[in-house]
Design a protein around this motif. Structure first.
Motif, mmCIF file in Angstrom:
data_model
loop_
_atom_site.group_PDB
_atom_site.id
_atom_site.type_symbol
_atom_site.label_atom_id
_atom_site.label_comp_id
_atom_site.label_asym_id
_atom_site.label_seq_id
_atom_site.Cartn_x
_atom_site.Cartn_y
_atom_site.Cartn_z
ATOM 1 N N HIS A 1 0.946 -1.251 -0.017
ATOM 2 C CA HIS A 1 -0.018 -0.019 -0.090
ATOM 3 C C HIS A 1 1.052 1.202 -0.157
ATOM 4 O O HIS A 1 1.813 1.306 0.520
ATOM 5 C CB HIS A 1 -0.845 -0.061 1.026
ATOM 6 C CG HIS A 1 -1.950 -1.133 1.250
ATOM 7 N ND1 HIS A 1 -3.031 -1.310 0.140
ATOM 8 C CD2 HIS A 1 -1.817 -2.287 2.052
ATOM 9 C CE1 HIS A 1 -3.544 -2.506 0.511
ATOM 10 N NE2 HIS A 1 -2.763 -3.067 1.629
ATOM 11 N N PRO A 2 0.199 2.458 -0.452
ATOM 12 C CA PRO A 2 1.122 3.639 -0.700
ATOM 13 C C PRO A 2 1.670 3.999 0.795
ATOM 14 O O PRO A 2 0.620 3.858 1.815
ATOM 15 C CB PRO A 2 0.342 4.618 -1.124
ATOM 16 C CG PRO A 2 -0.779 3.859 -1.910
ATOM 17 C CD PRO A 2 -0.972 2.279 -1.331
ATOM 18 N N VAL B 1 3.437 8.557 -5.542
ATOM 19 C CA VAL B 1 4.429 7.961 -6.182
ATOM 20 C C VAL B 1 4.205 6.429 -6.534
ATOM 21 O O VAL B 1 4.349 5.822 -7.640
ATOM 22 C CB VAL B 1 5.896 7.844 -5.547
ATOM 23 C CG1 VAL B 1 7.059 7.079 -6.195
ATOM 24 C CG2 VAL B 1 6.239 9.504 -5.580
ATOM 25 N N ALA B 2 3.491 5.724 -5.624
ATOM 26 C CA ALA B 2 3.209 4.244 -5.766
ATOM 27 C C ALA B 2 2.078 4.145 -6.748
ATOM 28 O O ALA B 2 2.157 3.139 -7.810
ATOM 29 C CB ALA B 2 2.788 3.507 -4.650
ATOM 30 N N THR B 3 1.343 4.988 -6.987
ATOM 31 C CA THR B 3 0.275 5.194 -8.090
ATOM 32 C C THR B 3 0.977 5.152 -9.541
ATOM 33 O O THR B 3 0.378 4.709 -10.479
ATOM 34 C CB THR B 3 -0.971 6.079 -7.718
ATOM 35 O OG1 THR B 3 -1.455 6.008 -6.485
ATOM 36 C CG2 THR B 3 -1.839 6.054 -8.978
ATOM 37 N N VAL B 4 1.675 6.193 -9.625
ATOM 38 C CA VAL B 4 2.648 6.311 -10.795
ATOM 39 C C VAL B 4 3.292 5.123 -11.213
ATOM 40 O O VAL B 4 3.389 4.869 -12.308
ATOM 41 C CB VAL B 4 3.237 7.583 -10.669
ATOM 42 C CG1 VAL B 4 4.303 7.830 -11.993
ATOM 43 C CG2 VAL B 4 2.518 8.895 -10.527
ATOM 44 N N ARG B 5 4.132 4.537 -10.278
ATOM 45 C CA ARG B 5 4.703 3.369 -10.342
ATOM 46 C C ARG B 5 3.934 2.364 -10.954
ATOM 47 O O ARG B 5 4.197 1.314 -11.792
ATOM 48 C CB ARG B 5 5.732 2.956 -9.090
ATOM 49 C CG ARG B 5 6.372 1.759 -9.327
ATOM 50 C CD ARG B 5 7.158 1.212 -8.369
ATOM 51 N NE ARG B 5 6.054 0.882 -7.335
ATOM 52 C CZ ARG B 5 6.005 1.452 -5.947
ATOM 53 N NH1 ARG B 5 6.908 2.482 -5.527
ATOM 54 N NH2 ARG B 5 5.128 1.053 -4.999
ATOM 55 N N TRP C 1 1.265 1.455 -18.772
ATOM 56 C CA TRP C 1 1.613 2.225 -20.169
ATOM 57 C C TRP C 1 2.603 1.557 -20.888
ATOM 58 O O TRP C 1 2.440 1.414 -22.022
ATOM 59 C CB TRP C 1 2.122 3.701 -19.582
ATOM 60 C CG TRP C 1 1.258 4.496 -18.772
ATOM 61 C CD1 TRP C 1 -0.217 4.595 -19.010
ATOM 62 C CD2 TRP C 1 1.485 5.481 -17.902
ATOM 63 N NE1 TRP C 1 -0.664 5.625 -18.145
ATOM 64 C CE2 TRP C 1 0.510 6.089 -17.464
ATOM 65 C CE3 TRP C 1 2.605 5.607 -17.127
ATOM 66 C CZ2 TRP C 1 0.269 6.999 -16.415
ATOM 67 C CZ3 TRP C 1 2.744 6.780 -16.179
ATOM 68 C CH2 TRP C 1 1.495 7.470 -15.916
ATOM 69 N N MET C 2 3.526 0.919 -20.117
ATOM 70 C CA MET C 2 4.547 0.178 -21.013
ATOM 71 C C MET C 2 3.954 -0.995 -21.608
ATOM 72 O O MET C 2 4.467 -1.046 -22.947
ATOM 73 C CB MET C 2 5.620 -0.296 -19.871
ATOM 74 C CG MET C 2 6.784 0.689 -19.340
ATOM 75 S SD MET C 2 7.630 0.139 -17.973
ATOM 76 C CE MET C 2 8.334 -1.245 -18.767
#
Length: 113
Positions: free
Chosen positions: A64-65, A76-80, A86-87
């Motif tokens: 969890h974040p 940051v955890a959500t972006v990761r 996305w990749m």
């Protein structure tokens, strides 16, 4: 947010090409057919990124974040977590379109010889 929207710009044409290539192919063999004319390194990178995305998703369920935010106040955890998705989508679009280009080049070379 640009990465979210950009996926549609590249993925919709890839889906159209992919549907044309995979017409009449059993669902379980679609990726084999779409990747058949691409170089081995393309297939290896694609499947490696897919495995990475699955592992990243599974680990995000358990991690969890921590409340650490980036300067733009986005977790940051959500972006990761989103980055692996996305990749996969950007790479899938590239692989489908690149494989189609390889298929066209091979067909053109066969007609010349």
């Amino acid at each position: 947010m640009l990465l979210h929207g950009g996926v549609f710009i590249v993925f919709i044409p890839a889906v159209i090409v992919g549907n044309r290539v995979a017409k009449g192919i059993p669902r379980k063999d679609v990726w084999k057919v779409m990747l058949a004319d691409s170089p081995a390194w393309v297939r290896q990178v694609f499947w490696s990124v897919c495995i990475y995305a699955v592992l990243n998703f599974v680990t995000s369920i358990f991690n969890h974040p921590t409340g650490i935010d980036s300067p733009s106040n986005v977790d940051v955890a959500t972006v990761r977590d989103f980055s692996s998705h996305w990749m996969v989508f950007y790479l899938a679009a590239f692989v489908i379109l690149y494989s189609e280009e390889c298929r066209k080049r091979q067909a053109a070379e066969e007609t010349v010889h």
